[in-house]
Motif scaffolding. Sequence first.
Motif, PDB file in Angstrom:
ATOM      1  N   VAL A 170       6.471 -11.107  -3.146  1.00  0.00           N
ATOM      2  CA  VAL A 170       6.211  -9.736  -2.707  1.00  0.00           C
ATOM      3  C   VAL A 170       5.662  -9.018  -3.928  1.00  0.00           C
ATOM      4  CG1 VAL A 170       7.239  -7.629  -1.785  1.00  0.00           C
ATOM      5  CG2 VAL A 170       8.156  -9.868  -1.111  1.00  0.00           C
ATOM      6  N   TYR A 171       4.526  -8.360  -3.776  1.00  0.00           N
ATOM      7  CA  TYR A 171       3.878  -7.760  -4.946  1.00  0.00           C
ATOM      8  C   TYR A 171       3.185  -6.449  -4.593  1.00  0.00           C
ATOM      9  CZ  TYR A 171      -0.196 -10.225  -3.000  1.00  0.00           C
ATOM     10  OH  TYR A 171      -1.189 -10.690  -2.174  1.00  0.00           O
ATOM     11  N   THR A 172       2.814  -5.702  -5.624  1.00  0.00           N
ATOM     12  CA  THR A 172       2.189  -4.396  -5.434  1.00  0.00           C
ATOM     13  C   THR A 172       1.203  -4.104  -6.555  1.00  0.00           C
ATOM     14  OG1 THR A 172       2.632  -2.039  -5.093  1.00  0.00           O
ATOM     15  CG2 THR A 172       4.020  -3.180  -6.685  1.00  0.00           C
ATOM     16  N   GLU A 173       0.298  -3.194  -6.283  1.00  0.00           N
ATOM     17  CA  GLU A 173      -0.562  -2.662  -7.341  1.00  0.00           C
ATOM     18  C   GLU A 173      -0.140  -1.228  -7.663  1.00  0.00           C
ATOM     19  OE1 GLU A 173      -4.738  -2.332  -6.200  1.00  0.00           O
ATOM     20  OE2 GLU A 173      -4.124  -2.319  -4.110  1.00  0.00           O
ATOM     21  N   ASN A 174       1.076  -0.880  -7.205  1.00  0.00           N
ATOM     22  CA  ASN A 174       1.680   0.426  -7.472  1.00  0.00           C
ATOM     23  C   ASN A 174       0.868   1.582  -6.911  1.00  0.00           C
ATOM     24  OD1 ASN A 174       4.038  -0.515  -8.930  1.00  0.00           O
ATOM     25  ND2 ASN A 174       2.557  -1.181 -10.469  1.00  0.00           N
ATOM     26  N   THR A 175       0.411   1.409  -5.659  1.00  0.00           N
ATOM     27  CA  THR A 175      -0.267   2.487  -4.948  1.00  0.00           C
ATOM     28  C   THR A 175       0.568   2.837  -3.720  1.00  0.00           C
ATOM     29  OG1 THR A 175      -1.628   0.914  -3.716  1.00  0.00           O
ATOM     30  CG2 THR A 175      -2.585   1.852  -5.729  1.00  0.00           C
ATOM     31  N   TYR A 176       0.336   4.024  -3.199  1.00  0.00           N
ATOM     32  CA  TYR A 176       1.133   4.542  -2.090  1.00  0.00           C
ATOM     33  C   TYR A 176       0.252   4.876  -0.901  1.00  0.00           C
ATOM     34  CZ  TYR A 176       4.830   4.716  -5.516  1.00  0.00           C
ATOM     35  OH  TYR A 176       5.756   4.356  -6.458  1.00  0.00           O
ATOM     36  N   ASP A 177       0.824   4.763   0.300  1.00  0.00           N
ATOM     37  CA  ASP A 177       0.080   5.084   1.513  1.00  0.00           C
ATOM     38  C   ASP A 177       0.199   6.578   1.826  1.00  0.00           C
ATOM     39  OD1 ASP A 177       2.599   5.476   2.674  1.00  0.00           O
ATOM     40  OD2 ASP A 177       2.521   3.638   3.868  1.00  0.00           O
ATOM     41  N   GLU A 178      -0.331   6.980   2.975  1.00  0.00           N
ATOM     42  CA  GLU A 178      -0.339   8.395   3.357  1.00  0.00           C
ATOM     43  C   GLU A 178       1.065   8.950   3.594  1.00  0.00           C
ATOM     44  OE1 GLU A 178      -0.767   5.744   6.840  1.00  0.00           O
ATOM     45  OE2 GLU A 178      -1.995   5.984   5.070  1.00  0.00           O
ATOM     46  N   ASN A 179       2.052   8.067   3.790  1.00  0.00           N
ATOM     47  CA  ASN A 179       3.444   8.494   3.956  1.00  0.00           C
ATOM     48  C   ASN A 179       4.218   8.450   2.641  1.00  0.00           C
ATOM     49  OD1 ASN A 179       3.175   8.858   6.781  1.00  0.00           O
ATOM     50  ND2 ASN A 179       3.398   6.656   7.061  1.00  0.00           N
ATOM     51  N   ASN A 180       3.489   8.276   1.550  1.00  0.00           N
ATOM     52  CA  ASN A 180       4.060   8.198   0.212  1.00  0.00           C
ATOM     53  C   ASN A 180       5.017   7.003   0.045  1.00  0.00           C
ATOM     54  OD1 ASN A 180       3.969   9.162  -2.409  1.00  0.00           O
ATOM     55  ND2 ASN A 180       5.859  10.348  -2.158  1.00  0.00           N
ATOM     56  N   GLU A 181       4.709   5.913   0.757  1.00  0.00           N
ATOM     57  CA  GLU A 181       5.480   4.685   0.636  1.00  0.00           C
ATOM     58  C   GLU A 181       4.678   3.670  -0.166  1.00  0.00           C
ATOM     59  OE1 GLU A 181       6.837   3.276   4.405  1.00  0.00           O
ATOM     60  OE2 GLU A 181       7.876   5.141   4.868  1.00  0.00           O
ATOM     61  N   LEU A 182       5.369   2.936  -1.020  1.00  0.00           N
ATOM     62  CA  LEU A 182       4.729   1.934  -1.859  1.00  0.00           C
ATOM     63  C   LEU A 182       4.082   0.860  -0.984  1.00  0.00           C
ATOM     64  CD1 LEU A 182       4.355   0.888  -4.802  1.00  0.00           C
ATOM     65  CD2 LEU A 182       6.460  -0.430  -4.445  1.00  0.00           C
ATOM     66  N   ILE A 183       2.836   0.553  -1.258  1.00  0.00           N
ATOM     67  CA  ILE A 183       2.131  -0.494  -0.529  1.00  0.00           C
ATOM     68  C   ILE A 183       2.490  -1.824  -1.175  1.00  0.00           C
ATOM     69  CG2 ILE A 183      -0.121  -1.443   0.097  1.00  0.00           C
ATOM     70  CD1 ILE A 183      -1.187   1.472  -0.044  1.00  0.00           C
ATOM     71  N   ILE A 184       3.020  -2.746  -0.348  1.00  0.00           N
ATOM     72  CA  ILE A 184       3.374  -4.067  -0.851  1.00  0.00           C
ATOM     73  C   ILE A 184       2.651  -5.134  -0.046  1.00  0.00           C
ATOM     74  CG2 ILE A 184       5.616  -3.343  -1.748  1.00  0.00           C
ATOM     75  CD1 ILE A 184       6.899  -4.736   0.674  1.00  0.00           C
ATOM     76  N   TYR A 185       2.506  -6.291  -0.661  1.00  0.00           N
ATOM     77  CA  TYR A 185       1.848  -7.429  -0.039  1.00  0.00           C
ATOM     78  C   TYR A 185       2.794  -8.616  -0.106  1.00  0.00           C
ATOM     79  CZ  TYR A 185      -2.061  -4.381  -1.193  1.00  0.00           C
ATOM     80  OH  TYR A 185      -2.884  -3.300  -1.333  1.00  0.00           O
TER      81      TYR A 185
END
Length: 92
Positions: free
Chosen positions: A32-47
């Motif tokens: 599970v990883y991230t580039e430390n960006t957030y979606d429109e709901n201010n939730e961390l985007i993870i892959y």
Amino acid sequence: MKINAVDVNGIIKEYDAIMTYHSDEYNKHYVVYTENTYDENNELIIYISSYNLMNPETIVKNIEDKEEYNKIKTEINKILLTIKNETEKLND
């Protein structure tokens, strides 16, 4: 820990790994990883992707099978929710 993955534009990028997970059902390892960006709901985007444990330097691979992806996503969400709840208990 840092990992390399291909972004939506086909470019290899470095990401921050959040956690790893092994599925006995699929006999695979996932990250599970991230580039430390957030979606429109201010939730961390993870892959979530699979990777070869014997060669963690390689680029992670997309999970092509939709059923496999949904099962792994459900399991990881349960783990992350448990971690969140335990952290909230510690903070209270």
